[in-house]
Write a protein that holds these residues in place. Structure first.
Motif, PDB file in Angstrom:
ATOM      1  N   ASN A  28       3.218  -0.045   7.902  1.00  0.00           N
ATOM      2  CA  ASN A  28       2.938   0.636   6.641  1.00  0.00           C
ATOM      3  C   ASN A  28       4.213   1.096   5.949  1.00  0.00           C
ATOM      4  O   ASN A  28       4.273   1.162   4.718  1.00  0.00           O
ATOM      5  CB  ASN A  28       2.013   1.826   6.900  1.00  0.00           C
TER       6      ASN A  28
ATOM      7  N   ASP B 259      -7.439   5.473   6.349  1.00  0.00           N
ATOM      8  CA  ASP B 259      -8.047   4.430   5.527  1.00  0.00           C
ATOM      9  C   ASP B 259      -7.646   3.075   6.115  1.00  0.00           C
ATOM     10  O   ASP B 259      -6.573   2.553   5.845  1.00  0.00           O
ATOM     11  CB  ASP B 259      -7.572   4.552   4.076  1.00  0.00           C
TER      12      ASP B 259
ATOM     13  N   PRO C 266       0.838  -1.204   0.000  1.00  0.00           N
ATOM     14  CA  PRO C 266       0.000   0.000   0.000  1.00  0.00           C
ATOM     15  C   PRO C 266       0.871   1.252   0.000  1.00  0.00           C
ATOM     16  O   PRO C 266       2.050   1.212   0.351  1.00  0.00           O
ATOM     17  CB  PRO C 266      -0.799  -0.128   1.299  1.00  0.00           C
TER      18      PRO C 266
ATOM     19  N   THR D  59      -8.550   0.178   5.464  1.00  0.00           N
ATOM     20  CA  THR D  59      -8.404  -0.942   4.532  1.00  0.00           C
ATOM     21  C   THR D  59      -6.956  -1.145   4.101  1.00  0.00           C
ATOM     22  O   THR D  59      -6.623  -2.181   3.518  1.00  0.00           O
ATOM     23  CB  THR D  59      -9.274  -0.734   3.276  1.00  0.00           C
ATOM     24  N   GLN D  60      -6.091  -0.162   4.384  1.00  0.00           N
ATOM     25  CA  GLN D  60      -4.682  -0.270   4.021  1.00  0.00           C
ATOM     26  C   GLN D  60      -3.820  -0.791   5.172  1.00  0.00           C
ATOM     27  O   GLN D  60      -2.597  -0.888   5.042  1.00  0.00           O
ATOM     28  CB  GLN D  60      -4.153   1.102   3.582  1.00  0.00           C
TER      29      GLN D  60
END
Length: 691
Positions: free
Chosen positions: A469, A406, A56, A408-409
């Protein structure tokens, strides 16, 4: 081991209360849970991890730091109104909302110097708040608090007055269902034990003393009818417990517990039920498993087992208004609820199915269950708040806890197990970056704070998700001394700060490297508070293992902290904490990073808040000064006005930006990520970071 607890009643309108909102609705809590019966070290190959085709995009640090402006919530008993704490630009206010439409009706703002500690309803028309300001007492920073009442109908605001210049405005121990009066335990002077007063909840209302001080009693407890029936306090090294059956009786000494008695360590009291001497306690059986037992506290006898989980200890018991059990909570890798009310169990299951989420909390509810505030989220979702109307079968979104993020990431943590060098079973949580093969990854080991009696579990964590992330694997070990894994595991941490507890962190690295998950040349330790100490000590004790360390609010000088704690915590609590930290075998100086800065040869990010009252900024200052001539000088970040935990989103983002920039230089996930992090922070990270 017996955990004696006088039975209490669970709040009528709070099934899973937010911290400190409902003063008389605290759940019954148990000792550290026993270790599960089976243990098998985790093999990465057995996790069947799925690698996504692409990573992502980098999520801005601002999205992890940003908070909803709305904080704590509480619904009026009749379900008509909702009060929320609103924080914007560091200013706090209470907003009154229409519960049916969630539209704002009124607002009550605090002064810039005031902090809202907690609030709760008194009937349907009044709020009682604990409001504090910063002050000093014998050169020790303290919070000065007072109890304040706000009438939401006529907007009258008044204080529950106390005598003299007391630091403490009183302990709210009972509120009348109709909001006519409250019982408050409060001192008459700084040197006196507290009495209990009955306050009329009107401006200039009468104040009547209903219970006089009793030598050594600091905590008073009332039953659901407003009769004070129990008092506890430490005197001459013993926890003394005084009890009476009704308002006409005298308080009799029913037990004295020494400090090293397990019952003293875990003594907890919830609201007592009137007209009964029986209640429910959390108690070990002959196999060491903690369950819910029916107990007669007039005779001290256990009558029967009400509920017991075969694999995990019960750590909280929720009670109905009549004192009967509503639900038991236990923790495997996440909090679980065993409902004893079939209707609540069905409702809870239906809510989970409707939201499609693993974790739910009923934050607040009306007395007749007409409306409920429900939080839903998971370890990979910070969650959202909903208004649920069971009769209408209606679920309305109120707001997201991280409005810009977000989810979903995000990456999903998984539980893992490994074995320490002495054979002790250690549980941990592993979060892997998405879109990357789990082989020879850069690893961040993130020990929790505390250190004793707390633990990590499967729940959302901003810092973990930020690091994942950015391409890092994150491992959170529940080292020895952590809570939730049994008395022997808890006691295994005694006297092992910087030693066996630190071995468990090193062994977490060995497990990750041995499984082929982590690159042994790209491992850093990041933590806050005790975790900050563990990070610093990791690169000073074993520099050959770690590429770098980052510490937020970390302890650097144990002796100096112990001296501070004698004033901050009080003599008895400080003595108990020191007893767990110290050992006859070694001196705390041997594991204090400030004494070993001459050996610092790994990059360190040293960060602190200037107004930290738990680990004072002097810990930061001492290490920064002592390390100026070290082979490698720390990168420093001092955030003015910040405390032990982040109170402002911009301060939290500042820490995240500094952390990502620091790691990008000293433990980059890949060359592209390093370049992106430099560009994102805009900081010259080989120099001290300034606010």
């Amino acid at each position: 081991m017996l955990l004696l607890v006088f039975v209490g009643c669970f709040s009528a309108f709070s099934v899973y209360p937010l911290a400190a909102q409902d003063a008389d609705a605290a759940p019954l809590t148990a000792p550290a849970a026993a270790e599960p019966r089976s243990f098998v070290p985790t093999r990465i190959a057995d996790l069947a991890l799925e690698v996504e085709p692409a990573r992502p995009d980098a999520i801005p640090t601002q999205h992890f730091a940003a908070r909803s402006a709305y904080r704590s919530f509480s619904m009026s008993p009749d379900g008509r109104h909702l009060v929320v704490e609103h924080v914007l630009d560091g200013k706090t206010s209470l907003r009154l909302l229409d519960a049916a439409t969630q539209t704002a009706i009124k607002q009550f703002s605090l002064a810039d110097s005031q902090r809202l500690d907690w609030f709760r309803w008194a009937g349907n028309d009044k709020l009682i708040m604990s409001v504090s300001t910063l002050g000093e007492f014998y050169d020790v920073p303290v919070r000065l608090n007072r109890l304040v009442v706000r009438n939401i109908v006529n907007d009258q605001t008044f204080m529950l007055e106390v005598q003299g210049r007391l630091l403490w405005g009183g302990d709210l121990i009972h509120v009348d269902d109709d909001g006519e009066y409250a019982l408050v335990s409060v001192q008459r002077s700084l040197r006196s034990d507290p009495s209990v007063y009955r306050y009329e909840l009107v401006p200039d209302g009468e104040r009547e003393r209903v219970v006089r001080p009793k030598g050594g009693v600091w905590n008073w407890y009332a039953d659901d009818a407003g009769v004070v029936r129990l008092g506890t306090g430490w005197r001459n090294g013993r926890l003394r417990i005084y009890y009476r059956e009704d308002s006409e009786g005298d308080f009799e000494l029913v037990d004295q517990l020494r400090r090293n008695d397990d019952r003293a360590r875990y003594w907890n009291v919830v609201q007592i039920v009137s007209g009964s001497d029986q209640g429910y306690v959390l108690e070990e059986d002959e196999n060491g498993r903690i369950g819910v037992r029916l107990f007669d506290y007039s005779t001290g006898e256990t009558l029967e087992t009400y509920y017991q989980n075969e694999d995990w200890d019960v750590n909280e018991l929720w009670l109905n208004r009549d004192g009967t059990p509503l639900a038991a909570l236990y923790t495997d890798d996440r909090d679980q609820i065993e409902w004893f009310n079939p209707d609540m169990a069905t409702l809870y299951r239906q809510l989970g199915d409707a939201l499609g989420l693993e974790q739910l909390r009923i934050v607040s509810r009306s007395r007749n269950n007409e409306r409920m505030l429900v939080w839903g989220g998971s370890e990979a979702d910070p969650g959202a708040l909903y208004m649920f109307s069971p009769q209408e079968r209606r679920l309305d979104l109120i707001g997201n806890y991280r409005p810009e993020l977000d989810f979903t990431q995000l990456a999903r943590p998984v539980p893992v197990r490994y074995q320490a060098r002495d054979g002790l079973a250690i549980s941990a949580y592993l979060t892997l970056p998405r879109g990357v093969e789990p082989r020879r990854l850069p690893l961040i080991i993130m020990p929790h704070g505390g250190p004793f009696g707390v633990r990590d579990k499967l729940e959302y964590n901003d810092e973990v998700q930020l690091l994942a992330n950015r391409g890092y694997a994150v491992l959170q070990p529940n080292f020895r001394g952590s809570g939730g894994y049994g008395e022997s595991f808890f006691e295994a941490g005694r006297g092992q700060v910087g030693r066996a507890m630190q071995d468990d962190i090193d062994d977490a690295m060995d497990w990750a490297v041995g499984e082929g998950l982590a690159d042994p040349d790209r491992v850093c330790v990041v933590g806050g508070s005790y975790g900050g100490f563990a990070a610093l000590w990791a690169v000073m004790r074993n520099p050959e293992r770690y590429a770098c360390a980052a510490s937020w609010a970390g302890v650097t000088d144990w002796d100096r902290l112990m001296s501070y704690d004698r004033r901050y915590l009080g003599r008895e609590d400080a003595r108990e904490f020191r007893g767990r930290i110290e050992s006859e075998e070694f001196d705390l100086d041997q594991v204090s990073p400030v004494n070993h800065t001459a050996n610092l040869n790994r990059p360190v990010l040293l960060a602190h808040g200037s107004r930290d009252r738990r680990v004072p900024v002097s810990q930061y200052n001492s290490f920064e000064s002592a390390s100026r001539d070290s082979p490698v000088r720390p990168v420093t970040l001092l955030i003015e006005g910040e405390g032990h935990s982040f109170s402002k989103a911009e301060n939290e983002q500042q820490w995240y930006d500094a952390l990502i920039a620091f790691l990008a230089q000293h433990n980059p996930p890949d060359p592209l990520a390093a370049a992106d992090a430099h560009a994102e922070s805009g900081q010259a990270i080989d120099q001290p970071v300034t606010p």
